[in-house]
Design an enzyme around this catalytic site. Structure first.
Site, PDB file in Angstrom:
ATOM      1  N   ASP A  32       0.829  -1.225   0.000  1.00 54.85           N
ATOM      2  CA  ASP A  32       0.000   0.000   0.000  1.00 54.85           C
ATOM      3  C   ASP A  32       0.859   1.270   0.000  1.00 54.85           C
ATOM      4  O   ASP A  32       0.609   2.188  -0.780  1.00 54.85           O
ATOM      5  CB  ASP A  32      -1.027   0.007   1.145  1.00 54.85           C
ATOM      6  CG  ASP A  32      -0.423  -0.130   2.534  1.00 54.85           C
ATOM      7  OD1 ASP A  32       0.790  -0.429   2.634  1.00 54.85           O
ATOM      8  OD2 ASP A  32      -1.154   0.058   3.519  1.00 54.85           O
ATOM      9  N   SER A  63     -18.852   0.623  25.715  1.00 58.22           N
ATOM     10  CA  SER A  63     -18.603  -0.604  24.970  1.00 58.22           C
ATOM     11  C   SER A  63     -19.135  -1.774  25.785  1.00 58.22           C
ATOM     12  O   SER A  63     -19.024  -1.780  27.012  1.00 58.22           O
ATOM     13  CB  SER A  63     -17.094  -0.759  24.743  1.00 58.22           C
ATOM     14  OG  SER A  63     -16.795  -2.090  24.378  1.00 58.22           O
ATOM     15  N   GLY A 117      -6.777  -6.428  17.900  1.00 62.08           N
ATOM     16  CA  GLY A 117      -5.328  -6.561  17.875  1.00 62.08           C
ATOM     17  C   GLY A 117      -4.844  -7.829  17.184  1.00 62.08           C
ATOM     18  O   GLY A 117      -3.678  -8.194  17.303  1.00 62.08           O
ATOM     19  N   ALA A 118      -5.716  -8.507  16.430  1.00 59.15           N
ATOM     20  CA  ALA A 118      -5.316  -9.740  15.733  1.00 59.15           C
ATOM     21  C   ALA A 118      -4.976  -9.459  14.279  1.00 59.15           C
ATOM     22  O   ALA A 118      -4.756 -10.377  13.501  1.00 59.15           O
ATOM     23  CB  ALA A 118      -6.435 -10.774  15.826  1.00 59.15           C
ATOM     24  N   SER A 122     -10.032  -4.367  13.632  1.00 60.25           N
ATOM     25  CA  SER A 122     -11.134  -3.907  14.482  1.00 60.25           C
ATOM     26  C   SER A 122     -11.080  -2.387  14.608  1.00 60.25           C
ATOM     27  O   SER A 122     -12.114  -1.731  14.774  1.00 60.25           O
ATOM     28  CB  SER A 122     -11.067  -4.569  15.863  1.00 60.25           C
ATOM     29  OG  SER A 122      -9.950  -4.123  16.599  1.00 60.25           O
ATOM     30  N   ASP A 167      -7.662  -0.701   5.034  1.00 60.40           N
ATOM     31  CA  ASP A 167      -8.587  -1.260   6.020  1.00 60.40           C
ATOM     32  C   ASP A 167      -9.929  -0.544   5.978  1.00 60.40           C
ATOM     33  O   ASP A 167     -10.995  -1.165   6.044  1.00 60.40           O
ATOM     34  CB  ASP A 167      -8.002  -1.132   7.434  1.00 60.40           C
ATOM     35  CG  ASP A 167      -6.665  -1.819   7.565  1.00 60.40           C
ATOM     36  OD1 ASP A 167      -6.289  -2.568   6.636  1.00 60.40           O
ATOM     37  OD2 ASP A 167      -5.985  -1.603   8.583  1.00 60.40           O
TER      38      ASP A 167
HETATM   39  P1  ADP Z   1      -6.676  -4.362  14.924  1.00 58.79           P
HETATM   40  O1  ADP Z   1      -7.176  -3.211  14.139  1.00 58.79           O
HETATM   41  O2  ADP Z   1      -5.814  -5.281  14.140  1.00 58.79           O
HETATM   42  O3  ADP Z   1      -7.762  -5.126  15.629  1.00 58.79           O
HETATM   43  P2  ADP Z   1      -5.497  -2.251  16.461  1.00 58.79           P
HETATM   44  O4  ADP Z   1      -4.464  -2.256  17.517  1.00 58.79           O
HETATM   45  O5  ADP Z   1      -5.294  -1.416  15.261  1.00 58.79           O
HETATM   46  O6  ADP Z   1      -5.731  -3.787  16.067  1.00 58.79           O
HETATM   47  O7  ADP Z   1      -6.880  -1.811  17.086  1.00 58.79           O
HETATM   48  C1  ADP Z   1      -7.377  -2.430  18.257  1.00 58.79           C
HETATM   49  C2  ADP Z   1      -7.970  -1.363  19.169  1.00 58.79           C
HETATM   50  O8  ADP Z   1      -9.270  -0.946  18.690  1.00 58.79           O
HETATM   51  C3  ADP Z   1      -8.234  -1.873  20.571  1.00 58.79           C
HETATM   52  O9  ADP Z   1      -7.069  -1.796  21.369  1.00 58.79           O
HETATM   53  C4  ADP Z   1      -9.330  -0.902  21.055  1.00 58.79           C
HETATM   54  O10 ADP Z   1      -8.755   0.324  21.439  1.00 58.79           O
HETATM   55  C5  ADP Z   1     -10.130  -0.661  19.786  1.00 58.79           C
HETATM   56  N1  ADP Z   1     -11.295  -1.574  19.734  1.00 58.79           N
HETATM   57  C6  ADP Z   1     -11.497  -2.573  18.856  1.00 58.79           C
HETATM   58  N2  ADP Z   1     -12.655  -3.208  19.102  1.00 58.79           N
HETATM   59  C7  ADP Z   1     -13.219  -2.606  20.166  1.00 58.79           C
HETATM   60  C8  ADP Z   1     -14.442  -2.796  20.936  1.00 58.79           C
HETATM   61  N3  ADP Z   1     -15.295  -3.755  20.642  1.00 58.79           N
HETATM   62  N4  ADP Z   1     -14.668  -1.966  21.979  1.00 58.79           N
HETATM   63  C9  ADP Z   1     -13.787  -1.011  22.294  1.00 58.79           C
HETATM   64  N5  ADP Z   1     -12.646  -0.787  21.634  1.00 58.79           N
HETATM   65  C10 ADP Z   1     -12.353  -1.562  20.586  1.00 58.79           C
HETATM   66 MG    MG Z   2      -5.922  -1.710  13.260  1.00 60.20          MG
END
Ligand code: ADP
Ligand code: MG
Length: 378
Positions: A32, A63, A117-118, A122, A167
């Site tokens: 990218d 949440s 964080g996988a 998310s 993303d």
């Molecule tokens: P990824 O995007 O790969 O999952 P990131 O580290 O970029 O990992 O983002 C993860 C972060 O997004 C979490 O640490 C949290 O701050 C936020 N997050 C994701 N899902 C939720 C949720 N269901 N509720 C609250 N925060 C969330």
């Molecule tokens: Mg991310």
């Protein structure tokens, strides 16, 4: 149900419920920021946001994964003013306000079946679902790709994560049964048929549960290598190097490590094109070999894999997978494997056994179906 949970937290029913999916990139890794090509699908796993408008310009975020309510004033938002997980919905509100959209105060409750964080994004899903909710609460219509561009800015500037646009585009613009072919240089997208089930296949997504190691520093180093190589070759980005011109370009580079980084980027962009060609022709099984070649390139040339990713890919291939590769930024996260549907269980069992033999944390498989982009649920 999220509407009941919303009422428990905020005391009223929500005005509406929105969703935005996570994504997995089929092929095209670290391309990218080289003006290249990517090919993500949206997952069925998603962020769901229930929301109600408030008349007072206040924002309240909660949440289902944690009960505390985070509060902020829409008018007072600035980068850094809300931290932690609530920085994502706050960042969405901030960028909409900054961009001149007349969004107001709102209560937002976030629910999710997407692992955080996988590497399944998310973060982008949370930004997209929040932005869509804030806009549609006020009846404001914005094109999906424009929402993606806006929330990318929010992730870059408000959250402080130097992410590309893949993303957010995947979460907003994917369609069911398709992968999103996104050309970053041309800023164009195309929907490519991708329906493994209809072809008797299954796409496995497996979180290898590896602790992320040195991700930020390694990511910055890879970007720097690519930029340095492009500068030495006198091109705006590595996208300008064709597969035919690769050997010539490599011969002009001084640094042995940069040479391998360039080889990954140029061959990976070509593999995305080949995957799209195979998928358009209905030759889904041919995509497997491209997955595997991509993994080898990331393991040996780009050096972004870790033992858990390599062991999972090797075990999947030994169990008869058509192809397998790590997906995402690397140093942890997930692998994907393309398998005959009938071989899905034995492939997963083989990976689990290999992890047990190596003393790794058990991997976590996820069902993966090419799903539609963000939308309103109710
Ligand atoms: P990824 O995007 O790969 O999952 P990131 O580290 O970029 O990992 O983002 C993860 C972060 O997004 C979490 O640490 C949290 O701050 C936020 N997050 C994701 N899902 C939720 C949720 N269901 N509720 C609250 N925060 C969330
Ligand atoms: Mg991310």
């Amino acid at each position: 149900m999220i509407a009941e949970q919303f009422e428990q937290v905020f005391g009223t029913r929500p005005d509406g419920v929105w969703r935005a999916p996570g994504r997995v990139n089929l092929i095209g890794e670290h391309t990218d920021y080289n003006d290249g090509l990517v090919l993500p699908i949206a997952l069925s796993q998603q962020i769901v946001v229930a929301a109600a408008a408030r008349p007072d310009g206040r924002l309240r975020f909660s949440s289902t994964q944690g009960r505390d309510v985070i509060e902020a004033d829409l008018a007072a938002l600035e980068p850094g003013s809300v931290s932690d997980w609530a920085a994502y919905p706050a960042g969405a509100a901030w960028i909409l306000r900054e961009s001149g959209y007349d969004v107001g105060g709102a209560n937002l409750l976030i629910d999710s079946d997407l692992p955080t964080g996988a590497g399944l994004s998310s973060s982008a899903a949370l930004l997209c679902a929040s932005a869509l909710a804030l806009l549609e609460l006020r009846g404001i219509e914005v094109a999906p790709d424009e929402v993606a561009r806006l929330v990318q800015k929010a992730e870059n500037i408000y959250v402080g994560a130097p992410v590309g646009l893949m993303d957010q585009m995947a979460s907003m613009c994917c369609t069911e049964g398709h992968a999103l072919f996104f050309d970053i240089q041309a800023m164009s997208i195309a929907q490519i048929p991708f329906d493994p089930a209809a072809a008797g296949l299954q796409l496995l997504v497996i979180d290898v549960k590896a602790p992320h190691r040195h991700v930020d520093g390694e990511y910055a180093a890879r970007r720097k290598s690519c930029e340095a190589a492009a500068a030495q070759l006198g091109v705006p980005s590595l996208r300008a190097i064709s597969p035919e011109g690769l050997d010539d370009a490599l011969a002009r580079l001084d640094d042995e490590v940069d040479r391998r980084r360039v080889r990954h980027v140029v061959t990976e962009i070509a593999r995305v094109e080949q995957a799209v060609e195979a998928m358009r022709a209905g030759r889904l099984r041919d995509v497997g070999a491209l997955f595997t070649a991509s993994h080898v390139s990331m393991r040996d040339d780009f050096e972004i894999t870790v033992p858990e990713l390599d062991v999972a890919v090797d075990a999947a291939l030994a169990a008869g997978a058509l192809g397998a590769r790590m997906t995402g930024g690397g140093f942890g996260g997930c692998i994907i494997a393309l398998v005959e549907a009938a071989a899905a269980d034995t492939t997963l069992a083989a990976i689990e056994k290999a992890f047990a033999d190596h003393g790794f944390t058990a991997p976590a498989p996820l069902p993966a179906t090419p799903s539609p982009g963000a939308s309103r649920l109710t």
